[in-house]
Write a protein that holds these residues in place. Structure first.
Motif, PDB file in Angstrom:
ATOM      1  N   GLY A   7     -18.351  43.907  43.076  1.00  0.00           N
ATOM      2  CA  GLY A   7     -19.736  43.856  42.632  1.00  0.00           C
ATOM      3  C   GLY A   7     -20.213  42.440  42.372  1.00  0.00           C
ATOM      4  O   GLY A   7     -21.346  42.077  42.704  1.00  0.00           O
ATOM      5  N   THR A   8     -19.341  41.625  41.791  1.00  0.00           N
ATOM      6  CA  THR A   8     -19.714  40.232  41.517  1.00  0.00           C
ATOM      7  C   THR A   8     -19.932  39.464  42.810  1.00  0.00           C
ATOM      8  O   THR A   8     -20.886  38.688  42.947  1.00  0.00           O
ATOM      9  CB  THR A   8     -18.632  39.544  40.665  1.00  0.00           C
ATOM     10  N   LEU A   9     -19.022  39.648  43.782  1.00  0.00           N
ATOM     11  CA  LEU A   9     -19.179  38.975  45.076  1.00  0.00           C
ATOM     12  C   LEU A   9     -20.519  39.309  45.712  1.00  0.00           C
ATOM     13  O   LEU A   9     -21.234  38.424  46.201  1.00  0.00           O
ATOM     14  CB  LEU A   9     -18.051  39.383  46.027  1.00  0.00           C
ATOM     15  N   LEU A  10     -20.874  40.583  45.693  1.00  0.00           N
ATOM     16  CA  LEU A  10     -22.127  40.994  46.323  1.00  0.00           C
ATOM     17  C   LEU A  10     -23.320  40.387  45.590  1.00  0.00           C
ATOM     18  O   LEU A  10     -24.278  39.908  46.220  1.00  0.00           O
ATOM     19  CB  LEU A  10     -22.232  42.514  46.344  1.00  0.00           C
ATOM     20  N   LEU A  37     -16.616  35.647  60.757  1.00  0.00           N
ATOM     21  CA  LEU A  37     -17.618  35.256  59.763  1.00  0.00           C
ATOM     22  C   LEU A  37     -19.051  35.377  60.264  1.00  0.00           C
ATOM     23  O   LEU A  37     -19.919  35.919  59.571  1.00  0.00           O
ATOM     24  CB  LEU A  37     -17.381  33.809  59.336  1.00  0.00           C
ATOM     25  N   LEU A  38     -19.310  34.823  61.445  1.00  0.00           N
ATOM     26  CA  LEU A  38     -20.692  34.624  61.876  1.00  0.00           C
ATOM     27  C   LEU A  38     -21.526  35.905  61.910  1.00  0.00           C
ATOM     28  O   LEU A  38     -22.672  35.896  61.466  1.00  0.00           O
ATOM     29  CB  LEU A  38     -20.717  33.911  63.236  1.00  0.00           C
ATOM     30  N   PRO A  39     -20.991  37.024  62.432  1.00  0.00           N
ATOM     31  CA  PRO A  39     -21.834  38.227  62.468  1.00  0.00           C
ATOM     32  C   PRO A  39     -21.865  39.006  61.155  1.00  0.00           C
ATOM     33  O   PRO A  39     -22.586  39.995  61.047  1.00  0.00           O
ATOM     34  CB  PRO A  39     -21.172  39.069  63.567  1.00  0.00           C
ATOM     35  N   ALA A  40     -21.106  38.563  60.146  1.00  0.00           N
ATOM     36  CA  ALA A  40     -20.953  39.354  58.920  1.00  0.00           C
ATOM     37  C   ALA A  40     -22.224  39.340  58.079  1.00  0.00           C
ATOM     38  O   ALA A  40     -22.828  38.295  57.841  1.00  0.00           O
ATOM     39  CB  ALA A  40     -19.780  38.819  58.097  1.00  0.00           C
ATOM     40  N   SER A  41     -22.599  40.515  57.624  1.00  0.00           N
ATOM     41  CA  SER A  41     -23.692  40.625  56.659  1.00  0.00           C
ATOM     42  C   SER A  41     -23.139  40.300  55.267  1.00  0.00           C
ATOM     43  O   SER A  41     -21.940  40.073  55.101  1.00  0.00           O
ATOM     44  CB  SER A  41     -24.258  42.045  56.664  1.00  0.00           C
ATOM     45  N   ARG A  42     -23.987  40.310  54.272  1.00  0.00           N
ATOM     46  CA  ARG A  42     -23.519  40.000  52.919  1.00  0.00           C
ATOM     47  C   ARG A  42     -22.496  41.024  52.408  1.00  0.00           C
ATOM     48  O   ARG A  42     -21.440  40.629  51.908  1.00  0.00           O
ATOM     49  CB  ARG A  42     -24.716  39.854  51.971  1.00  0.00           C
ATOM     50  N   PRO A  43     -22.745  42.328  52.544  1.00  0.00           N
ATOM     51  CA  PRO A  43     -21.708  43.286  52.133  1.00  0.00           C
ATOM     52  C   PRO A  43     -20.428  43.166  52.967  1.00  0.00           C
ATOM     53  O   PRO A  43     -19.326  43.315  52.446  1.00  0.00           O
ATOM     54  CB  PRO A  43     -22.380  44.655  52.347  1.00  0.00           C
ATOM     55  N   GLU A  44     -20.574  42.911  54.278  1.00  0.00           N
ATOM     56  CA  GLU A  44     -19.382  42.764  55.128  1.00  0.00           C
ATOM     57  C   GLU A  44     -18.572  41.546  54.734  1.00  0.00           C
ATOM     58  O   GLU A  44     -17.332  41.578  54.744  1.00  0.00           O
ATOM     59  CB  GLU A  44     -19.805  42.660  56.598  1.00  0.00           C
ATOM     60  N   LEU A  45     -19.238  40.455  54.347  1.00  0.00           N
ATOM     61  CA  LEU A  45     -18.514  39.269  53.922  1.00  0.00           C
ATOM     62  C   LEU A  45     -17.743  39.547  52.631  1.00  0.00           C
ATOM     63  O   LEU A  45     -16.632  39.048  52.446  1.00  0.00           O
ATOM     64  CB  LEU A  45     -19.467  38.090  53.721  1.00  0.00           C
ATOM     65  N   PHE A  53      -8.396  37.440  50.512  1.00  0.00           N
ATOM     66  CA  PHE A  53      -7.976  36.777  49.273  1.00  0.00           C
ATOM     67  C   PHE A  53      -7.894  37.795  48.133  1.00  0.00           C
ATOM     68  O   PHE A  53      -8.654  37.714  47.172  1.00  0.00           O
ATOM     69  CB  PHE A  53      -8.961  35.668  48.905  1.00  0.00           C
ATOM     70  N   PRO A  54      -6.994  38.767  48.234  1.00  0.00           N
ATOM     71  CA  PRO A  54      -6.917  39.802  47.199  1.00  0.00           C
ATOM     72  C   PRO A  54      -6.642  39.207  45.825  1.00  0.00           C
ATOM     73  O   PRO A  54      -5.693  38.458  45.637  1.00  0.00           O
ATOM     74  CB  PRO A  54      -5.750  40.693  47.672  1.00  0.00           C
ATOM     75  N   GLY A  55      -7.524  39.516  44.879  1.00  0.00           N
ATOM     76  CA  GLY A  55      -7.371  39.021  43.523  1.00  0.00           C
ATOM     77  C   GLY A  55      -7.794  37.577  43.338  1.00  0.00           C
ATOM     78  O   GLY A  55      -7.799  37.071  42.211  1.00  0.00           O
ATOM     79  N   ASN A  56      -8.182  36.907  44.423  1.00  0.00           N
ATOM     80  CA  ASN A  56      -8.509  35.476  44.333  1.00  0.00           C
ATOM     81  C   ASN A  56      -9.853  35.154  44.977  1.00  0.00           C
ATOM     82  O   ASN A  56     -10.227  33.992  45.087  1.00  0.00           O
ATOM     83  CB  ASN A  56      -7.412  34.646  45.007  1.00  0.00           C
ATOM     84  N   SER A  57     -10.602  36.178  45.391  1.00  0.00           N
ATOM     85  CA  SER A  57     -11.831  35.932  46.151  1.00  0.00           C
ATOM     86  C   SER A  57     -12.902  35.242  45.317  1.00  0.00           C
ATOM     87  O   SER A  57     -13.664  34.415  45.833  1.00  0.00           O
ATOM     88  CB  SER A  57     -12.379  37.245  46.713  1.00  0.00           C
ATOM     89  N   LEU A  58     -12.962  35.542  44.021  1.00  0.00           N
ATOM     90  CA  LEU A  58     -13.976  34.913  43.180  1.00  0.00           C
ATOM     91  C   LEU A  58     -13.703  33.415  43.013  1.00  0.00           C
ATOM     92  O   LEU A  58     -14.621  32.604  42.954  1.00  0.00           O
ATOM     93  CB  LEU A  58     -14.038  35.597  41.809  1.00  0.00           C
ATOM     94  N   ARG A  59     -12.423  33.063  42.954  1.00  0.00           N
ATOM     95  CA  ARG A  59     -12.077  31.646  42.850  1.00  0.00           C
ATOM     96  C   ARG A  59     -12.447  30.909  44.153  1.00  0.00           C
ATOM     97  O   ARG A  59     -12.921  29.769  44.128  1.00  0.00           O
ATOM     98  CB  ARG A  59     -10.581  31.492  42.563  1.00  0.00           C
ATOM     99  N   VAL A  60     -12.209  31.577  45.297  1.00  0.00           N
ATOM    100  CA  VAL A  60     -12.576  30.992  46.587  1.00  0.00           C
ATOM    101  C   VAL A  60     -14.080  30.740  46.640  1.00  0.00           C
ATOM    102  O   VAL A  60     -14.537  29.646  47.004  1.00  0.00           O
ATOM    103  CB  VAL A  60     -12.138  31.923  47.744  1.00  0.00           C
ATOM    104  N   ILE A  61     -14.858  31.749  46.271  1.00  0.00           N
ATOM    105  CA  ILE A  61     -16.315  31.618  46.313  1.00  0.00           C
ATOM    106  C   ILE A  61     -16.794  30.565  45.326  1.00  0.00           C
ATOM    107  O   ILE A  61     -17.733  29.808  45.602  1.00  0.00           O
ATOM    108  CB  ILE A  61     -16.984  32.981  46.052  1.00  0.00           C
ATOM    109  N   ALA A  62     -16.155  30.478  44.169  1.00  0.00           N
ATOM    110  CA  ALA A  62     -16.549  29.469  43.184  1.00  0.00           C
ATOM    111  C   ALA A  62     -16.379  28.067  43.763  1.00  0.00           C
ATOM    112  O   ALA A  62     -17.224  27.184  43.568  1.00  0.00           O
ATOM    113  CB  ALA A  62     -15.721  29.625  41.908  1.00  0.00           C
ATOM    114  N   GLY A  63     -15.273  27.856  44.493  1.00  0.00           N
ATOM    115  CA  GLY A  63     -15.057  26.556  45.109  1.00  0.00           C
ATOM    116  C   GLY A  63     -16.124  26.224  46.145  1.00  0.00           C
ATOM    117  O   GLY A  63     -16.590  25.090  46.242  1.00  0.00           O
TER     118      GLY A  63
END
Length: 212
Positions: A7-10, A37-45, A53-63
């Protein structure tokens, strides 16, 4: 208030203007193939990031958001970062995206946090071999999740060097080094491997090289 990872990612993706959403994809290309990546929508991304990045996706996005200058979103959604966010750093209200393509710190990519320029020492083949000797059976996981390499390339390395796991590791690291070119420094590799499931001795070894 605690939020679930998906939910946070979206919410973060929906908060980005289209131009910045495309810039976010560009910065993720070192970690995820552009064809995905290129064809991905926001929910798909969101789904892709959760898988990669299981368990680490929020840290990736923060960077990535830090590279885009969106510290306001990092603070709003309380995203995890390796270091303190300087609250005085402004975000331009006109929504302009900083020049991310010319940013020399956009380099590690898996893990999302750029390596601090502690030591610009380049890695030698001897260094890479010593790291390769310490890598375990999860070398493909390391290559895909943390070095941003293609699985097909790792399988090719395995076929070209049958029965020699150390050489698989070494060639994987050389592939990363060729891609990074002048950015293939000791500190950069350490940053990439920091969150991988590895023998802690690898990070200690790289730390010792930084002190050379």
């Amino acid at each position: 208030m605690a939020r679930d990872e998906r939910g946070t990612l979206l919410e973060v993706h929906l908060a980005l203007p289209e131009e910045q959403f495309q810039s976010l994809k560009f910065l993720l290309e070192r970690q995820i193939p552009a064809g995905v990546l290129l064809p991905a929508s926001r929910p798909e991304l969101c789904r892709i990031l959760l898988q990669r990045f299981p368990g680490n996706s929020l840290r990736v996005i923060a960077g990535i958001l830090r590279q885009l200058g969106r510290l306001d979103l990092i603070q709003r959604f309380q995203l995890p970062l390796e270091e303190q966010i300087p609250v005085e750093t402004p975000w331009e209200p006109n929504g302009d995206t900083p020049n991310v393509r010319g940013d020399p710190t956009s380099g590690c990519r898996p893990g999302g946090i750029p390596a601090p320029p502690v030591n610009p020492r380049r890695l030698t083949e001897k260094d890479l071999m010593q790291v390769a000797q310490r890598l375990g059976k999860e070398w493909q996981e390391v290559g895909i999740l943390h070095l941003g390499l293609e699985r097909s390339r790792l399988e090719q390395i395995q076929e070209e060097n049958p029965g020699n796991p150390v050489l698989w590791n070494f060639e994987m690291l050389r592939e990363w080094q060729r891609r990074e070119r002048q950015d293939a420094t000791v500190s950069q590799l350490r940053s990439c491997l920091e969150h991988a499931r590895l023998d802690p001795g690898i990070l200690d070894f790289l730390q010792s090289l930084q002190g050379d």
